[in-house]
Design a protein around this motif. Sequence first.
Motif, PDB file in Angstrom:
ATOM      1  N   TRP A 280     -14.917  12.350  26.095  1.00  0.00           N
ATOM      2  CA  TRP A 280     -16.018  11.393  25.979  1.00  0.00           C
ATOM      3  C   TRP A 280     -17.105  11.935  25.063  1.00  0.00           C
ATOM      4  CZ3 TRP A 280     -20.520  10.823  29.784  1.00  0.00           C
ATOM      5  CH2 TRP A 280     -21.248   9.649  29.524  1.00  0.00           C
ATOM      6  N   ALA A 281     -17.433  13.222  25.213  1.00  0.00           N
ATOM      7  CA  ALA A 281     -18.461  13.829  24.365  1.00  0.00           C
ATOM      8  C   ALA A 281     -18.075  13.754  22.895  1.00  0.00           C
ATOM      9  CB  ALA A 281     -18.703  15.281  24.781  1.00  0.00           C
ATOM     10  N   VAL A 282     -16.814  14.016  22.592  1.00  0.00           N
ATOM     11  CA  VAL A 282     -16.352  13.959  21.202  1.00  0.00           C
ATOM     12  C   VAL A 282     -16.426  12.524  20.685  1.00  0.00           C
ATOM     13  CG1 VAL A 282     -14.338  14.223  19.697  1.00  0.00           C
ATOM     14  CG2 VAL A 282     -14.930  16.035  21.328  1.00  0.00           C
ATOM     15  N   ARG A 283     -16.017  11.573  21.498  1.00  0.00           N
ATOM     16  CA  ARG A 283     -16.090  10.172  21.056  1.00  0.00           C
ATOM     17  C   ARG A 283     -17.527   9.733  20.849  1.00  0.00           C
ATOM     18  NH1 ARG A 283     -14.550   6.676  24.562  1.00  0.00           N
ATOM     19  NH2 ARG A 283     -14.163   8.031  26.344  1.00  0.00           N
ATOM     20  N   LEU A 284     -18.432  10.187  21.722  1.00  0.00           N
ATOM     21  CA  LEU A 284     -19.852   9.885  21.508  1.00  0.00           C
ATOM     22  C   LEU A 284     -20.338  10.482  20.198  1.00  0.00           C
ATOM     23  CD1 LEU A 284     -21.288  10.464  25.108  1.00  0.00           C
ATOM     24  CD2 LEU A 284     -21.314   8.282  23.863  1.00  0.00           C
ATOM     25  N   LEU A 285     -20.010  11.758  19.979  1.00  0.00           N
ATOM     26  CA  LEU A 285     -20.467  12.441  18.764  1.00  0.00           C
ATOM     27  C   LEU A 285     -19.929  11.772  17.508  1.00  0.00           C
ATOM     28  CD1 LEU A 285     -21.879  14.721  17.257  1.00  0.00           C
ATOM     29  CD2 LEU A 285     -19.959  16.224  17.855  1.00  0.00           C
ATOM     30  N   ARG A 286     -18.714  11.292  17.563  1.00  0.00           N
ATOM     31  CA  ARG A 286     -18.107  10.621  16.405  1.00  0.00           C
ATOM     32  C   ARG A 286     -18.578   9.172  16.248  1.00  0.00           C
ATOM     33  NH1 ARG A 286     -14.040  13.034  13.722  1.00  0.00           N
ATOM     34  NH2 ARG A 286     -12.931  14.786  14.660  1.00  0.00           N
ATOM     35  N   GLY A 287     -19.333   8.676  17.225  1.00  0.00           N
ATOM     36  CA  GLY A 287     -19.768   7.283  17.165  1.00  0.00           C
ATOM     37  C   GLY A 287     -18.697   6.314  17.597  1.00  0.00           C
ATOM     38  N   ARG A 288     -17.677   6.797  18.297  1.00  0.00           N
ATOM     39  CA  ARG A 288     -16.576   5.946  18.739  1.00  0.00           C
ATOM     40  C   ARG A 288     -16.730   5.492  20.184  1.00  0.00           C
ATOM     41  NH1 ARG A 288     -11.798   9.551  15.968  1.00  0.00           N
ATOM     42  NH2 ARG A 288     -12.356   9.060  13.814  1.00  0.00           N
ATOM     43  N   ALA A 289     -17.826   5.871  20.805  1.00  0.00           N
ATOM     44  CA  ALA A 289     -18.135   5.407  22.164  1.00  0.00           C
ATOM     45  C   ALA A 289     -19.628   5.105  22.222  1.00  0.00           C
ATOM     46  CB  ALA A 289     -17.759   6.485  23.188  1.00  0.00           C
ATOM     47  N   ARG A 290     -19.977   4.136  23.035  1.00  0.00           N
ATOM     48  CA  ARG A 290     -21.369   3.748  23.223  1.00  0.00           C
ATOM     49  C   ARG A 290     -21.666   3.739  24.720  1.00  0.00           C
ATOM     50  NH1 ARG A 290     -24.621   4.166  19.433  1.00  0.00           N
ATOM     51  NH2 ARG A 290     -25.967   2.633  20.413  1.00  0.00           N
ATOM     52  N   PRO A 291     -22.912   3.971  25.091  1.00  0.00           N
ATOM     53  CA  PRO A 291     -23.264   3.879  26.510  1.00  0.00           C
ATOM     54  C   PRO A 291     -22.874   2.502  27.064  1.00  0.00           C
ATOM     55  CG  PRO A 291     -25.061   4.837  25.271  1.00  0.00           C
ATOM     56  CD  PRO A 291     -24.056   4.367  24.263  1.00  0.00           C
ATOM     57  N   GLY A 292     -22.262   2.514  28.239  1.00  0.00           N
ATOM     58  CA  GLY A 292     -21.876   1.254  28.877  1.00  0.00           C
ATOM     59  C   GLY A 292     -20.478   0.785  28.538  1.00  0.00           C
ATOM     60  N   ASP A 293     -19.753   1.518  27.669  1.00  0.00           N
ATOM     61  CA  ASP A 293     -18.377   1.115  27.367  1.00  0.00           C
ATOM     62  C   ASP A 293     -17.544   1.121  28.641  1.00  0.00           C
ATOM     63  OD1 ASP A 293     -18.938   0.824  24.691  1.00  0.00           O
ATOM     64  OD2 ASP A 293     -17.859   2.618  24.023  1.00  0.00           O
ATOM     65  N   VAL A 294     -16.711   0.130  28.778  1.00  0.00           N
ATOM     66  CA  VAL A 294     -15.853   0.004  29.962  1.00  0.00           C
ATOM     67  C   VAL A 294     -14.931   1.214  30.054  1.00  0.00           C
ATOM     68  CG1 VAL A 294     -14.037  -1.371  31.046  1.00  0.00           C
ATOM     69  CG2 VAL A 294     -15.929  -2.504  29.858  1.00  0.00           C
ATOM     70  N   GLY A 295     -14.870   1.780  31.241  1.00  0.00           N
ATOM     71  CA  GLY A 295     -13.988   2.922  31.472  1.00  0.00           C
ATOM     72  C   GLY A 295     -14.633   4.268  31.245  1.00  0.00           C
TER      73      GLY A 295
ATOM     74  N   HIS B 218     -29.033   6.926  17.298  1.00  0.00           N
ATOM     75  CA  HIS B 218     -28.226   8.143  17.191  1.00  0.00           C
ATOM     76  C   HIS B 218     -28.188   8.929  18.497  1.00  0.00           C
ATOM     77  CE1 HIS B 218     -28.433   7.185  12.995  1.00  0.00           C
ATOM     78  NE2 HIS B 218     -29.731   7.388  12.950  1.00  0.00           N
ATOM     79  N   LEU B 219     -28.947   8.517  19.496  1.00  0.00           N
ATOM     80  CA  LEU B 219     -29.035   9.259  20.755  1.00  0.00           C
ATOM     81  C   LEU B 219     -27.667   9.539  21.379  1.00  0.00           C
ATOM     82  CD1 LEU B 219     -30.734  10.555  23.008  1.00  0.00           C
ATOM     83  CD2 LEU B 219     -30.903   8.294  24.052  1.00  0.00           C
ATOM     84  N   PRO B 220     -26.744   8.587  21.458  1.00  0.00           N
ATOM     85  CA  PRO B 220     -25.449   8.910  22.067  1.00  0.00           C
ATOM     86  C   PRO B 220     -24.721  10.049  21.337  1.00  0.00           C
ATOM     87  CG  PRO B 220     -25.725   6.539  21.933  1.00  0.00           C
ATOM     88  CD  PRO B 220     -26.853   7.157  21.147  1.00  0.00           C
ATOM     89  N   ARG B 221     -24.831  10.101  20.006  1.00  0.00           N
ATOM     90  CA  ARG B 221     -24.179  11.186  19.269  1.00  0.00           C
ATOM     91  C   ARG B 221     -24.819  12.527  19.619  1.00  0.00           C
ATOM     92  NH1 ARG B 221     -24.899   7.743  15.002  1.00  0.00           N
ATOM     93  NH2 ARG B 221     -25.841   9.268  13.607  1.00  0.00           N
TER      94      ARG B 221
END
Length: 199
Positions: free
Chosen positions: A37-52, A75-78
Amino acid sequence: MADRFWEVNLPGPAEGEEAAMVTAAVEQVGGHQLADWAVRLLRGRARPGDVGDPDIALIRGEADTLDPELALDPHLPRMLGARVLVHHWHPRAADAVLAGLTDESTAVRRMCCRVVAAHAAEGLASAARTVEALLSDPDPRVRSAAAQALGEVGGESTASALQGLLMDPDSVLASAAEDALDRLAERFARPDLRAEPEY
């Protein structure tokens, strides 16, 4: 490695609280899942509230501890993804961290420098050139974080760039450069790389 960063205006919890927050998140989510999850956040491939995905509060902390401007920053999630990786490393994160060093967000660049400093021996040694370029970053906090990271990933030739920062008017940057030179001297068994006593 003991953290020797001066978190000047760094939003979010203090260093010890960061580590405790990530440890609690590992226990709740699982280490592999949290790293993914951390990697996906850093890459911009996940956002807060994404299902799952877990609740971002697991790694964000109390909203009232965040700098209000950064709390609104897209940029906060990254940045939060990178912050997790400071305390919970996975080798598959290396490419995302290397890319994060050139992110448009100063908070992401700064946090990725912290990841490099914390996990230099775990697939991030190739970051040295990119980190050295950040010594001229427009943001003084990024420059300080880059200097610290160079103590861990820099080569002996890095010492000259760090020496040039010892008299910088930014005392945090000058101190970071001095610490980095001490670390280079230790890593390469080269006492001559240490800052001169008059600095």
